[in-house]
Structure formats: C-alpha cells, structure tokens
Design a protein around this motif. Structure first.
Motif, short mmCIF file in Angstrom:
data_model
loop_
_atom_site.label_atom_id
_atom_site.label_comp_id
_atom_site.label_asym_id
_atom_site.label_seq_id
_atom_site.Cartn_x
_atom_site.Cartn_y
_atom_site.Cartn_z
N ARG A 13 0.65 -0.93 0.27
CA ARG A 13 0.01 0.32 -0.15
C ARG A 13 0.84 0.97 0.20
O ARG A 13 0.40 1.77 -0.18
N ARG A 14 2.10 1.35 0.88
CA ARG A 14 3.17 2.38 -0.26
C ARG A 14 4.44 1.96 -0.88
O ARG A 14 5.19 1.96 -0.51
N PRO A 15 3.55 2.35 -1.75
CA PRO A 15 4.55 2.40 -3.29
C PRO A 15 6.13 2.42 -2.76
O PRO A 15 7.00 2.21 -4.43
N LYS A 16 6.12 4.36 -2.30
CA LYS A 16 7.25 4.75 -2.42
C LYS A 16 8.57 3.38 -1.74
O LYS A 16 9.91 3.65 -1.84
N GLN A 17 8.26 1.89 -0.81
CA GLN A 17 9.11 1.52 -0.62
C GLN A 17 9.75 0.57 -1.42
O GLN A 17 9.72 -0.62 -0.73
N ILE A 18 9.69 0.21 -2.95
CA ILE A 18 9.92 -0.25 -3.31
C ILE A 18 11.42 -0.56 -2.87
O ILE A 18 12.23 0.31 -2.91
N SER A 19 12.17 -1.85 -3.08
CA SER A 19 13.16 -1.86 -2.96
C SER A 19 14.87 -1.37 -4.00
O SER A 19 13.32 -1.81 -5.42
N SER A 20 15.56 -1.30 -4.25
CA SER A 20 16.10 -0.44 -5.17
C SER A 20 16.54 -1.79 -6.68
O SER A 20 16.60 -1.51 -7.99
N ALA A 21 16.62 -3.05 -5.91
CA ALA A 21 16.55 -4.01 -7.06
C ALA A 21 14.64 -3.81 -8.29
O ALA A 21 15.16 -4.23 -9.65
N ILE A 22 14.08 -3.24 -8.00
CA ILE A 22 13.14 -3.41 -8.62
C ILE A 22 13.04 -2.41 -9.25
O ILE A 22 12.74 -1.98 -10.21
N ARG A 23 13.37 -1.17 -8.55
CA ARG A 23 13.79 0.18 -9.28
C ARG A 23 14.52 -0.06 -10.22
O ARG A 23 14.22 1.08 -11.19
N THR A 24 15.55 -0.57 -10.17
CA THR A 24 16.41 -1.06 -11.48
C THR A 24 15.93 -1.62 -12.68
O THR A 24 16.10 -1.52 -13.57
N LYS A 25 15.28 -2.64 -11.96
CA LYS A 25 14.04 -3.25 -13.14
C LYS A 25 13.52 -2.07 -13.83
O LYS A 25 13.27 -2.12 -15.61
N LEU A 26 12.79 -1.78 -13.61
CA LEU A 26 11.67 -0.99 -13.81
C LEU A 26 12.52 0.66 -14.97
O LEU A 26 11.83 0.90 -15.89
N LYS A 27 13.62 0.70 -14.08
CA LYS A 27 14.67 2.03 -15.13
C LYS A 27 15.11 1.53 -16.27
O LYS A 27 15.01 1.79 -17.20
N GLU A 28 15.04 0.22 -16.38
CA GLU A 28 15.71 -0.40 -17.66
C GLU A 28 14.74 -1.20 -18.59
O GLU A 28 15.18 -1.14 -19.89
N ALA A 29 13.40 -0.95 -18.11
CA ALA A 29 12.51 -2.01 -18.44
C ALA A 29 12.18 -1.61 -19.90
O ALA A 29 12.57 0.47 -19.52
N ARG A 30 11.88 -1.46 -20.80
CA ARG A 30 11.54 -0.54 -22.24
C ARG A 30 10.54 -0.22 -22.93
O ARG A 30 9.71 0.79 -23.06
N VAL A 31 9.10 -1.08 -22.11
CA VAL A 31 8.04 -1.37 -22.30
C VAL A 31 6.96 -1.53 -21.25
O VAL A 31 7.76 -1.58 -20.08
N ALA A 32 5.63 -0.47 -21.20
CA ALA A 32 4.64 -0.80 -20.31
C ALA A 32 3.44 -1.31 -20.91
O ALA A 32 3.30 -0.69 -21.85
N ARG A 33 2.97 -1.70 -20.29
CA ARG A 33 1.17 -1.83 -20.31
C ARG A 33 0.26 -0.83 -19.91
O ARG A 33 0.05 -1.04 -18.67
N PHE A 34 -0.31 -0.03 -21.03
CA PHE A 34 -1.01 0.89 -19.80
C PHE A 34 -2.74 0.62 -20.03
O PHE A 34 -3.01 1.25 -21.46
#
Length: 158
Positions: A13-34
């Motif tokens: 419920r507190r999305p700001k507390q995601i791990s650095s490993a997940i942040r790295t995946k989000l930074k590297e990911a090229r596409v999302a589905r909206f």
C-alpha cells in the motif's frame, strides 16, 4: 509481506518503499502496458514507453502515427472519464525462472500546461531513456500522463 499467492509476490500500500532491485528493473524496462477504463468500464490497453522517478510514473503521447489527435485518443478520453488505471511492466523469458512483473494500480492525470517544470523534466527523462524520442519522436509540447501509484504488486526474482 508475502502472500498466499506464492513466493516473490507482494502487494504494497506504500509504493514508495519498493526495493532498489525493483527500481533497477523499472529503470531498465523498455515497455509497459497501460490499461484504462472508459465511461462504461470497458478496458483499453496499449503498450507505452515510460519513466519512473521513484515516486510516480510518466508516459507521453509521442509522434508515432495514430488514428486520432492526442486529445481524442482512447487513453486520454478514458483518463478524463475515469482516472483509475493500471500499468504493467514485465519481462518474458523462455526460461521461466527469470520471469518478473511489476503491476501498478493508481490514478492517472494529464499534466497541465501550467506545470512547465514537471513537463520539461519528464520530456528530458524520456528522451534520455529512449533514443527515438531524442531523435525527434517526442516534441517539446507532447502531452504527458502522470500515473500516481496507490498499490504496487510484483512477482519474480529481482
């Protein structure tokens, strides 16, 4: 918090507390589905380029050919009618031990033209991440959508 849904799956419920490993995946990911919903709750899903600033997600209406003007696109109309959205960032591998996803549920809003600093910052971030945008596919005045997470679920090895 681990869930009965299996190891590696978490809903926060507190999305700001995601791990650095997940942040790295989000930074590297090229596409999302909206995913958006229209006024009758009919779902609409499109692939999008995006950036995550550690707090919110952004996507733009770029210059790829479209059937409608930006303000008439289904995702834009849907956000105005019903701002509840989902954003799915994932990666598929034939080796299933490497699969992962991040599912963001929240609200979306078009950044107003008056938010010039935020708009300019996002344009810079998107152009830095995507060479196509830096090469002219993202105009300075491109409409920007801000997705504010309320819940983030993730699964896989990070």
């Amino acid at each position: 918090m681990n869930s009965a849904r299996g190891p590696g799956f978490e809903m926060q419920r507190r999305p700001k507390q995601i791990s650095s490993a997940i942040r790295t995946k989000l930074k590297e990911a090229r596409v999302a589905r909206f995913a958006t919903l229209d006024a009758e709750s009919t779902p609409h899903v499109v692939p999008v380029c995006f950036v995550y600033d550690g707090s919110v997600f952004y996507t733009a209406i770029d210059k790829k050919p479209k059937r409608s003007a930006p303000e008439r696109l289904a995702r834009v109309r849907n956000i105005k009618a019903m701002p509840r959205v989902a954003l799915l960032v994932d990666e598929y591998y034939e080796e299933w031990k490497r699969l992962w996803y991040v599912l963001v549920r929240g609200t979306a809003k078009l950044i107003p033209k008056s938010a010039t600093r935020e708009h300019a910052k996002v344009i810079r971030q998107l152009r830095k991440k995507y060479p196509q945008y830096a090469a002219g596919m993202l105009p300075d005045d491109a409409p920007i959508i801000r997705i504010t997470p309320e819940r983030i679920a993730f699964w896989g090895k990070f």
